[in-house]
Design a protein around this motif. Structure first.
Motif, PDB file in Angstrom:
ATOM      1  N   ASP A  47      -5.891   8.179   1.940  1.00 47.55           N
ATOM      2  CA  ASP A  47      -7.277   8.020   1.490  1.00 47.55           C
ATOM      3  C   ASP A  47      -8.076   7.146   2.447  1.00 47.55           C
ATOM      4  OD1 ASP A  47      -6.719   9.581  -0.692  1.00 47.55           O
ATOM      5  OD2 ASP A  47      -6.371   7.907  -2.054  1.00 47.55           O
ATOM      6  N   TYR A  48      -7.446   6.133   2.999  1.00 45.83           N
ATOM      7  CA  TYR A  48      -8.160   5.259   3.938  1.00 45.83           C
ATOM      8  C   TYR A  48      -8.513   6.008   5.219  1.00 45.83           C
ATOM      9  CZ  TYR A  48      -9.217   1.305   6.974  1.00 45.83           C
ATOM     10  OH  TYR A  48      -9.825   0.439   7.840  1.00 45.83           O
ATOM     11  N   GLY A  99     -12.507   1.174  -2.005  1.00 45.55           N
ATOM     12  CA  GLY A  99     -13.372   2.036  -1.222  1.00 45.55           C
ATOM     13  C   GLY A  99     -14.098   3.009  -2.110  1.00 45.55           C
ATOM     14  N   SER A 147      -2.596   6.054  -0.644  1.00 47.65           N
ATOM     15  CA  SER A 147      -3.704   5.154  -0.320  1.00 47.65           C
ATOM     16  C   SER A 147      -3.953   5.105   1.177  1.00 47.65           C
ATOM     17  CB  SER A 147      -3.399   3.751  -0.858  1.00 47.65           C
ATOM     18  OG  SER A 147      -3.266   3.769  -2.259  1.00 47.65           O
ATOM     19  N   VAL A 163     -15.041  -0.840   3.152  1.00 47.42           N
ATOM     20  CA  VAL A 163     -14.001  -1.521   2.387  1.00 47.42           C
ATOM     21  C   VAL A 163     -14.661  -2.621   1.570  1.00 47.42           C
ATOM     22  CG1 VAL A 163     -11.911  -2.931   2.498  1.00 47.42           C
ATOM     23  CG2 VAL A 163     -12.193  -0.992   4.041  1.00 47.42           C
ATOM     24  N   GLY A 216     -12.175   5.324   4.861  1.00 42.06           N
ATOM     25  CA  GLY A 216     -12.032   3.924   5.259  1.00 42.06           C
ATOM     26  C   GLY A 216     -13.208   3.373   6.014  1.00 42.06           C
ATOM     27  N   PHE A 260      -7.275   1.155  -1.823  1.00 42.26           N
ATOM     28  CA  PHE A 260      -6.537   1.318  -0.570  1.00 42.26           C
ATOM     29  C   PHE A 260      -5.243   0.502  -0.557  1.00 42.26           C
ATOM     30  CE2 PHE A 260     -10.969   2.006   1.300  1.00 42.26           C
ATOM     31  CZ  PHE A 260     -10.873   3.373   1.152  1.00 42.26           C
ATOM     32  N   MET A 301      -2.673   0.288   7.815  1.00 40.38           N
ATOM     33  CA  MET A 301      -3.589   1.389   8.087  1.00 40.38           C
ATOM     34  C   MET A 301      -3.601   1.776   9.560  1.00 40.38           C
ATOM     35  SD  MET A 301      -4.447   1.890   5.086  1.00 40.38           S
ATOM     36  CE  MET A 301      -4.385   1.031   3.530  1.00 40.38           C
ATOM     37  N   ASN A 359     -14.763   7.253  -2.572  1.00 41.63           N
ATOM     38  CA  ASN A 359     -14.310   8.572  -2.127  1.00 41.63           C
ATOM     39  C   ASN A 359     -15.462   9.565  -2.107  1.00 41.63           C
ATOM     40  OD1 ASN A 359     -14.732   9.053  -4.812  1.00 41.63           O
ATOM     41  ND2 ASN A 359     -12.640   9.691  -5.270  1.00 41.63           N
ATOM     42  N   ALA A 390       0.866  -1.182   0.000  1.00 40.62           N
ATOM     43  CA  ALA A 390       0.000   0.000   0.000  1.00 40.62           C
ATOM     44  C   ALA A 390       0.899   1.227   0.000  1.00 40.62           C
ATOM     45  CB  ALA A 390      -0.930  -0.002   1.214  1.00 40.62           C
TER      46      ALA A 390
END
Length: 895
Positions: A412-413, A440, A409, A420, A417, A450, A474, A442, A405
């Protein structure tokens, strides 16, 4: 000792003047004459020829004769006799004939040189005339005519001298055979003389020269070499016409041939150019050149299709590699190259060359250390991106699991997040490893990636390893909900790793599985009502009992019923209706990405190429997000509803795509009525009723603190599940005469400013290429700007073209022995260490469930099987006349 000159001219090149010493004992019996070409015998005073061409054998025979005559006194000496006189005259005639032959050969060479000089002088005069003004043209023409007449007189005099020789007829026949006087061309004669006297710095330079010459003439070139056995270096190279030689008979007479014979292209053409290395000067000189074809030459418009003229240079390789990496097809590359070069004849390569290069380039990426090269590429990404995460696992020394990852990303998570989408896709690499992307949604309701995993098997342990790696990347942030396909091992892993996370199975997959085990349309419709119908859990249990009784009692159906009922909380609308899934019930979003990946990533790609293609699709998603962000800040929608204040508030906060959804809810609120307020105390409860359907009621709870709305909640739970205010809430806000949407109804994940806290790095590693390609693209970018301005005027074009040619010539002179650069992938640019991790082993994946064939499909397959090839000889199916064994046996017996 006297010296004798050898005037015998060589077959090619200038006349060599060699001298050798008289070391033989026979010269002790002779006295050399002053002219150096004759000698006198000491016994009989006879004058004999003493040139090196004649040798000494005739002198030895003469000395032996003289000795015998002096030893035998009974015989009369030959001095002064008629016999001696005859022999002397005969010997003199032979010597004279030999001298004339040598002189004729010399005159032949001089005649050829005179012709070449005359043609050169004529060409020089003509070129000078063209450059002079028109006023002086008449005077120059007269001078040129006089020079031409003088040259013609010289040629006539020389021809008369040659005609006076005894062997003039033979010499003229030889000259006609060599120079082809019947079809004599001055330009070809000059070209021949220029090529014979050329030297080259390298054999490649000689090849390029002869190949260009062949392109102008209309034939193709191939070559062969000879090496020095001691030094193992090339000392001789021959370039010949591609039609030289003949095909061997064993390839023409093949009784068991299965394919049609290839057409014969060779006709034993004698054209060739032989070059040889001079070890002293280290240059290649022309040893032999023959330019007499025995076949018709190719027309200029057909020459580009000859083999030696179809090649891809280094600049074109860079362009092709860049376009192929961008997903451009070969047919489009061919059209682009023809357009830029001014036609197919100028682009330098044809369709077959392009397909061979692209196929070879793809195969070259399938390295033996494929897995190790991918890991090196990810290690470089870790150095450039501090938030990049990589984790892999091996089994028996081979790569078994891979997860990564990038930093963008991970960011963004952090914002999106909450949901998923987790699924697996197949046939994206040559090892059949399963690609598992984590997706995911946005703030533009677009698909984002992700992370991604590549695994060799799909069991519970593997999915647990992937989910644990995902949480580790994450920072242990669990998603609120997960949407997957119907894989049971995946579901078990989610329950054990994502504790407290809502899990939903894709409704489309559940419907497909039901069609596999339920064949009654009425019963299948009952299952669809259970799948999407909103009801209480008690009502669902009652409906399930009624549904299960109608399903057939086959073993497979009973097993499917047990598995489906056991995981009912993950697919039935009665259980997942109030959970947050952003309004999604299927993995259709992931199927769109799956189709996108399959259009760019092929099943025969190496692991490194598949990873790079996936990285480019990830960068494409980030680019589309940046484009939508730009549009959302630069444009404002047109207001359309009856509540402009609420609509304007939604346009300010939400992204354009989400705003359209909210605007539809505001429009729908016009058909709702707030009938009654159940309580005057906090929180307030409003009953919202639809005008057309008064029986459907929704209760909206509202908390107001100091004239500010602090909380709104509806019984439809759309604000909690989709994180968007519903039409019932807007009806209450209209009833309350609100001028803007309360802050409690706006979720940050759908707003324009959700990612304004941190800058985005959307480029990633997709556009990171080798240093060679990077320098090439930088130079090409600047050169395009300059050439665009220069090409606007013809004068600028000619001036720039002249300077480029001079620069190109200087570059070729300085880099004749430089090694050509090779286009490589970035993970091949560094040091190639020995592979530490072996490539993955090809595996067998689960794949999609097999579809039950309908009656139409079974009939269609039966018809297709009956349409097999039918042999015209024996009548049986499954083969044709060329592969018929019975016909082959008959032909053998006849022979």
């Amino acid at each position: 000792m006297s010296t004798i000159e050898d005037h015998n001219p060589p077959s090619y090149g200038s006349i060599s003047k060699k001298r050798r010493r008289q070391t033989s004992e026979v010269w002790n019996h002779f006295d050399s004459l002053p002219d150096g070409k004759r000698a006198t015998c000491k016994y009989c005073s006879k004058s004999l020829c003493a040139t090196s061409k004649m040798g000494t054998s005739h002198l030895k025979r003469h000395i032996e004769t003289c000795k015998k005559l002096q030893g035998d006194t009974s015989q009369t000496p030959f001095i002064g006799s008629e016999k001696e006189k005859y022999e002397r005259e005969l010997e003199d005639a032979r010597v004279l004939l030999k001298m004339k032959t040598e002189q004729i050969a010399i005159l032949e060479k001089e005649l050829n040189k005179a012709k070449v000089n005359a043609v050169t002088r004529i060409r020089t005069v003509q070129e000078a005339e063209q450059q002079k003004p028109q006023m002086e043209q008449h005077q120059k023409e007269e001078e040129a005519n006089e020079q031409v007449e003088e040259v013609q007189e010289e040629l006539a005099a020389e021809s008369a001298a040659v005609d006076s020789m005894e062997t003039t007829d033979q010499i003229e026949a030889t000259v006609e055979g060599n120079l082809n006087d019947e079809y004599f061309d001055v330009a070809s004669l000059r070209e021949y003389d220029r090529i014979v006297n050329m030297t080259f710095a390298s054999e490649n330079e000689a090849f390029h020269f002869f190949n260009e010459y062949a392109k102008r003439e209309g034939f193709s070139v191939r070559s062969s070499t000879k090496k020095d056995r001691l030094q193992n270096t090339i000392k001789f190279r021959q370039f010949c016409c591609s039609r030289q030689g003949l095909r061997e008979k064993k390839y023409l007479e093949m009784p068991d041939r299965k394919r049609p014979a290839t057409p014969i292209s060779r006709c034993d053409c004698p054209v060739k150019l032989c070059i040889k290395l001079d070890p002293k000067t280290n240059r290649w000189w022309v040893q032999n050149f023959i330019n007499d074809h025995n076949h018709d030459l190719t027309a200029p418009d057909c020459t580009p299709f000859l083999r030696s003229h179809c090649s891809i240079n280094e600049s074109q390789k860079c362009e092709i590699s860049s376009m192929k990496a961008s997903g451009i097809r070969n047919c489009q590359i061919l059209e682009y190259a023809a357009l830029c070069s001014g036609g197919y004849e100028n682009r330098g390569y044809q369709e077959k060359n392009l397909y061979n290069y692209t196929l070879g380039h793809e195969q070259s990426t399938m390295l033996t250390d494929d897995a190790d090269s991918v890991l090196r590429y990810f290690k470089e990404r870790e150095e450039s991106d501090p938030d990049f995460f990589l984790k892999y696992d091996t089994k028996d020394g081979c790569l078994n699991r891979l997860f990564w990852a990038d930093g963008q990303s991970v960011v963004d998570y952090a914002y999106f997040g909450d949901l998923v989408i987790f699924y697996s896709t197949y046939k994206l690499n040559r090892y059949n490893m399963v690609v598992v992307p984590f997706l995911g949604c946005n703030h533009h309701r677009s698909t984002i990636i992700f992370a991604c995993g590549i695994v060799s098997c799909e069991d519970n342990e593997t999915y647990r390893w992937l989910l644990e790696a995902f949480l580790q990347a994450m920072y242990q942030k669990h998603p609120e909900s997960v949407l997957t396909d119907g894989d049971h091992d995946m579901g078990k892993a989610i329950k054990s790793v994502f504790k407290g996370t809502a899990h939903r199975i894709c409704s489309w997959h559940m419907d497909r599985n039901a069609q596999k085990y339920i064949h009654d349309p009425a019963v299948l419709q009952k299952f669809k009502e259970l799948l999407s119908g909103i009801c209480s859990r008690e009502e669902f249990e009652k409906k399930w009992i009624s549904f299960a009784q109608k399903v057939s009692q086959r073993v497979l159906s009973r097993q499917w019923l047990k598995r489906t009922y056991k995981c009912r909380e993950s697919w039935a609308a009665a259980f997942v209706n109030k959970k947050m899934f952003l309004g999604m019930s299927s993995t259709q979003r992931s199927e769109g990405l799956n189709a996108d990946l399959h259009s760019h990533i092929k099943s025969k790609m190496s692991l490194g190429m598949a990873v790079q293609k996936f990285e480019r699709r990830l960068t494409h998603k980030h680019t589309k997000e940046a484009e939508l962000d730009c549009k959302s800040f630069q444009k404002e929608p047109v207001l359309q509803t009856h509540c402009p204040d609420l609509e304007k508030s939604a346009a300010i906060n939400y992204t354009p795509r989400v705003f359209r959804i909210v605007r539809d809810e505001i429009k729908m609120a016009a058909g709702l009525v707030v009938n009654e307020t159940l309580s005057s105390s906090m929180p307030l409860r409003y009953i919202v009723v639809q005008i057309e359907k008064a029986e459907s009621q929704y209760i909206v709870h509202c908390s107001i603190v100091e004239d500010n709305v602090e909380k709104l909640a509806c019984s439809c739970a759309k604000l909690e599940t989709a994180k968007l205010p519903c039409r019932h809430i807007f009806a209450v806000l209209i009833h309350m005469k609100a001028t803007c949407i309360p802050r409690c109804c706006i979720r940050d994940r759908w707003t324009k400013y959700v990612k304004s806290g941190f800058p985005s790095d959307r480029k990633g590693g997709a556009f990171k290429v080798s240093s060679y390609l990077m320098r090439y693209h930088e130079l090409n970018k600047i050169a395009r700007l300059i050439h665009c301005e220069v090409a606007k005027s013809p004068e600028g074009y000619l001036r720039k073209m002249k300077s480029l040619k001079e620069e190109m010539q200087q570059y070729e002179d300085n880099h004749k022995h430089a090694e050509k650069c090779k286009v490589k992938q970035e993970y091949e640019d560094g040091e190639q260490a020995s592979p530490r991790i072996a490539n993955p082993k090809p595996v067998v994946t689960k794949g999609a469930p097999k579809k039950n064939k309908t009656t139409y499909e079974r009939i269609k397959s039966a018809i297709e099987s009956s349409r097999k090839n039918k042999c015209r000889h024996c009548g049986h199916r499954g083969h044709n006349r060329q592969t018929c064994k019975l016909l082959r046996q008959v032909s053998i017996l006849v022979c």
